[in-house]
Design a protein around this motif. Structure first.
Motif, PDB file in Angstrom:
ATOM      1  N   CYS A 127       0.966  -1.160   0.014  1.00 17.79           N
ATOM      2  CA  CYS A 127       0.017  -0.074  -0.038  1.00 17.79           C
ATOM      3  C   CYS A 127       0.926   1.242   0.077  1.00 17.79           C
ATOM      4  O   CYS A 127       1.878   1.498   0.908  1.00 17.79           O
ATOM      5  N   THR A 128       0.355   2.109  -0.897  1.00 17.91           N
ATOM      6  CA  THR A 128       1.355   3.476  -0.899  1.00 17.91           C
ATOM      7  C   THR A 128       0.049   4.522  -0.652  1.00 17.91           C
ATOM      8  O   THR A 128      -0.888   4.625  -1.405  1.00 17.91           O
ATOM      9  N   VAL A 129       0.270   5.319   0.095  1.00 18.39           N
ATOM     10  CA  VAL A 129      -0.557   6.429   0.563  1.00 18.39           C
ATOM     11  C   VAL A 129       0.143   8.022   0.303  1.00 18.39           C
ATOM     12  O   VAL A 129       1.314   7.958   0.587  1.00 18.39           O
ATOM     13  N   THR A 130      -0.938   8.734   0.043  1.00 14.71           N
ATOM     14  CA  THR A 130      -0.347  10.168  -0.015  1.00 14.71           C
ATOM     15  C   THR A 130      -1.530  10.786   0.747  1.00 14.71           C
ATOM     16  O   THR A 130      -2.688  10.759   0.627  1.00 14.71           O
ATOM     17  N   VAL A 131      -1.152  11.231   2.037  1.00 13.50           N
ATOM     18  CA  VAL A 131      -2.207  12.030   2.938  1.00 13.50           C
ATOM     19  C   VAL A 131      -1.870  13.414   3.238  1.00 13.50           C
ATOM     20  O   VAL A 131      -0.874  14.031   3.049  1.00 13.50           O
ATOM     21  N   SER A 132      -3.255  13.954   3.181  1.00 14.89           N
ATOM     22  CA  SER A 132      -3.024  15.510   3.298  1.00 14.89           C
ATOM     23  C   SER A 132      -3.479  15.967   4.558  1.00 14.89           C
ATOM     24  O   SER A 132      -4.423  15.176   5.469  1.00 14.89           O
ATOM     25  N   TRP A 133      -2.891  16.709   5.461  1.00 15.47           N
ATOM     26  CA  TRP A 133      -2.803  16.995   6.887  1.00 15.47           C
ATOM     27  C   TRP A 133      -3.170  18.519   7.039  1.00 15.47           C
ATOM     28  O   TRP A 133      -2.722  19.232   6.482  1.00 15.47           O
ATOM     29  N   LEU A 134      -3.880  18.505   8.219  1.00 12.62           N
ATOM     30  CA  LEU A 134      -4.401  19.929   8.642  1.00 12.62           C
ATOM     31  C   LEU A 134      -3.591  20.149   9.886  1.00 12.62           C
ATOM     32  O   LEU A 134      -4.124  19.282  10.991  1.00 12.62           O
ATOM     33  N   CYS A 149       3.925  11.131   2.130  1.00 15.82           N
ATOM     34  CA  CYS A 149       3.507   9.651   1.626  1.00 15.82           C
ATOM     35  C   CYS A 149       4.019   8.742   2.487  1.00 15.82           C
ATOM     36  O   CYS A 149       5.063   9.080   3.512  1.00 15.82           O
ATOM     37  N   GLY A 150       3.589   7.818   2.537  1.00 19.00           N
ATOM     38  CA  GLY A 150       3.933   6.474   3.133  1.00 19.00           C
ATOM     39  C   GLY A 150       3.841   4.895   2.514  1.00 19.00           C
ATOM     40  O   GLY A 150       2.792   5.057   1.600  1.00 19.00           O
ATOM     41  N   GLU A 151       4.578   4.207   2.816  1.00 12.73           N
ATOM     42  CA  GLU A 151       4.485   3.133   2.209  1.00 12.73           C
ATOM     43  C   GLU A 151       4.621   1.809   2.969  1.00 12.73           C
ATOM     44  O   GLU A 151       5.336   1.852   4.044  1.00 12.73           O
ATOM     45  N   ALA A 152       3.835   0.739   2.842  1.00 17.31           N
ATOM     46  CA  ALA A 152       3.917  -0.526   3.766  1.00 17.31           C
ATOM     47  C   ALA A 152       3.580  -1.644   3.051  1.00 17.31           C
ATOM     48  O   ALA A 152       2.895  -1.686   2.018  1.00 17.31           O
ATOM     49  N   LEU A 153       4.077  -2.907   3.431  1.00 19.53           N
ATOM     50  CA  LEU A 153       3.883  -4.218   3.182  1.00 19.53           C
ATOM     51  C   LEU A 153       3.011  -5.197   4.196  1.00 19.53           C
ATOM     52  O   LEU A 153       3.338  -4.880   5.344  1.00 19.53           O
ATOM     53  N   ASP A 154       2.250  -5.675   3.914  1.00 21.81           N
ATOM     54  CA  ASP A 154       1.516  -6.462   5.055  1.00 21.81           C
ATOM     55  C   ASP A 154       0.822  -7.614   4.354  1.00 21.81           C
ATOM     56  O   ASP A 154       0.237  -7.639   3.172  1.00 21.81           O
ATOM     57  N   SER A 155       0.698  -8.852   5.055  1.00 19.96           N
ATOM     58  CA  SER A 155       0.158 -10.198   4.657  1.00 19.96           C
ATOM     59  C   SER A 155      -1.262 -10.208   4.946  1.00 19.96           C
ATOM     60  O   SER A 155      -1.894 -11.164   4.536  1.00 19.96           O
ATOM     61  N   ALA A 156      -1.790  -9.360   5.644  1.00 16.29           N
ATOM     62  CA  ALA A 156      -3.345  -9.192   6.001  1.00 16.29           C
ATOM     63  C   ALA A 156      -3.823  -7.961   5.536  1.00 16.29           C
ATOM     64  O   ALA A 156      -3.716  -7.557   4.414  1.00 16.29           O
ATOM     65  N   ASP A 157      -4.705  -7.231   6.441  1.00 18.43           N
ATOM     66  CA  ASP A 157      -5.490  -6.030   6.345  1.00 18.43           C
ATOM     67  C   ASP A 157      -4.980  -4.817   6.943  1.00 18.43           C
ATOM     68  O   ASP A 157      -5.595  -3.854   7.140  1.00 18.43           O
ATOM     69  N   LYS A 158      -3.677  -4.876   7.380  1.00 18.46           N
ATOM     70  CA  LYS A 158      -3.111  -3.650   8.009  1.00 18.46           C
ATOM     71  C   LYS A 158      -2.002  -2.995   7.312  1.00 18.46           C
ATOM     72  O   LYS A 158      -1.530  -1.715   7.501  1.00 18.46           O
ATOM     73  N   GLY A 159      -2.010  -3.140   5.731  1.00 19.99           N
ATOM     74  CA  GLY A 159      -1.015  -2.255   4.978  1.00 19.99           C
ATOM     75  C   GLY A 159      -1.257  -0.801   5.001  1.00 19.99           C
ATOM     76  O   GLY A 159      -0.648   0.224   5.017  1.00 19.99           O
ATOM     77  N   THR A 160      -2.733  -0.478   4.829  1.00 17.64           N
ATOM     78  CA  THR A 160      -3.220   0.693   4.725  1.00 17.64           C
ATOM     79  C   THR A 160      -2.909   1.660   5.742  1.00 17.64           C
ATOM     80  O   THR A 160      -2.405   2.729   6.140  1.00 17.64           O
TER      81      THR A 160
END
Length: 261
Positions: A127-134, A149-160
């Motif tokens: 999962c790769t995310v771009t997050v907008s912060w206030l 931005c952030g990037e992560a790998l996971d074998s289940a449902d925690k990647g995001t």
């Protein structure tokens, strides 16, 4: 039955405009009832932060954080490195932002996903995310919208969730210009001494003439001799004549290359 727009216009002492949206109030009517200031009449309590603009509040946060060292260690799969984990960064920023009334909110997340595998051929979800912060201050004002931005790998449902945590760490460290407090390599300088004896030229001669020395090693010896500035060092070759190491190495390499052909 009169519409909402007609009633609002009547209250404002004017006729409604033709085609006006029934759900949209005339500006004159809106101006009579301005949005109340949420800070009006506010009196800070003993534990409340000082009411300063957001840029000053964030500056105070930065002054207190100073630095976060890479004190956490990873050792797995033959890889070792030091790092600053998400929890470490949040634990450092959390109490200080609370003290100065600074809020950090994720307001938009754009995520992409793809299936991949680990080095052990285990199925993973990237999962790769771009997050907008206030980033909001104690007075309710905020900095311009920030992104990380952030990037992560996971074998289940925690990647995001993991990727968003990484994005938060990136925001705090980059937005806070948070150093590692590691010693700068340029702080110290050690000049090399000449007491370490160089490898004797005769030792290189013997290795070059050794039939077991491969052609790859002969090339490597050439690089070593060049770095040590020993290419022109003269030695007694296999027939008892004076010859430079450079000439000897090239000759032996050529003879073995021809023999291999």
């Amino acid at each position: 039955m009169t519409s909402l727009a007609e009633r609002a216009a009547a209250a404002a002492g004017r006729a409604p405009e033709a085609g006006q949206d029934d759900l949209r109030l005339p500006q004159e009517y809106v101006d009579q009832f301005p949005t109340p200031d949420p800070m009006a009449g506010y009196e800070p309590g003993d534990d409340d932060p000082e009411m300063v603009p957001v840029h000053l509040a964030w500056l105070r946060v930065r002054k207190e954080i100073r630095g976060i060292a890479k004190s956490q260690k990873y050792d797995g799969g033959g890889t070792k490195f030091n790092f600053r984990g998400v929890d470490m960064v949040v634990n450092a920023f959390g109490p200080v932002t609370l003290k100065h009334g600074v809020h950090v909110f994720p307001v938009a997340v754009a995520a992409t996903h793809r299936d991949t595998t680990s080095s052990q051929n285990k199925k993973m979800r990237e999962c790769t995310v771009t997050v907008s912060w206030l980033v909001m201050g104690p007075m309710g004002d905020h900095l311009p919208l920030l992104q990380s931005c952030g990037e992560a790998l996971d074998s289940a449902d925690k990647g995001t969730a993991k990727a968003q945590s990484v994005a938060l760490r990136v925001l705090l460290l980059t937005g806070g210009l948070t150093p590692t407090d590691d010693k700068d390599p340029d702080v110290s300088y050690i000049e090399r001494g000449n007491d370490a004896p160089a490898r004797p030229a005769e030792s290189y001669r013997d290795e070059i003439l050794n039939p077991k020395t491969s052609q790859g090693r002969l090339q490597q010896i050439g690089y070593e001799l060049s770095n040590l500035r020993m290419m022109n060092a003269k030695v007694v070759n296999e027939v008892g004549e004076q010859e430079t190491l450079d000439s000897l190495g090239r000759r032996i390499y050529g003879e073995r290359a021809g023999g291999a052909a």
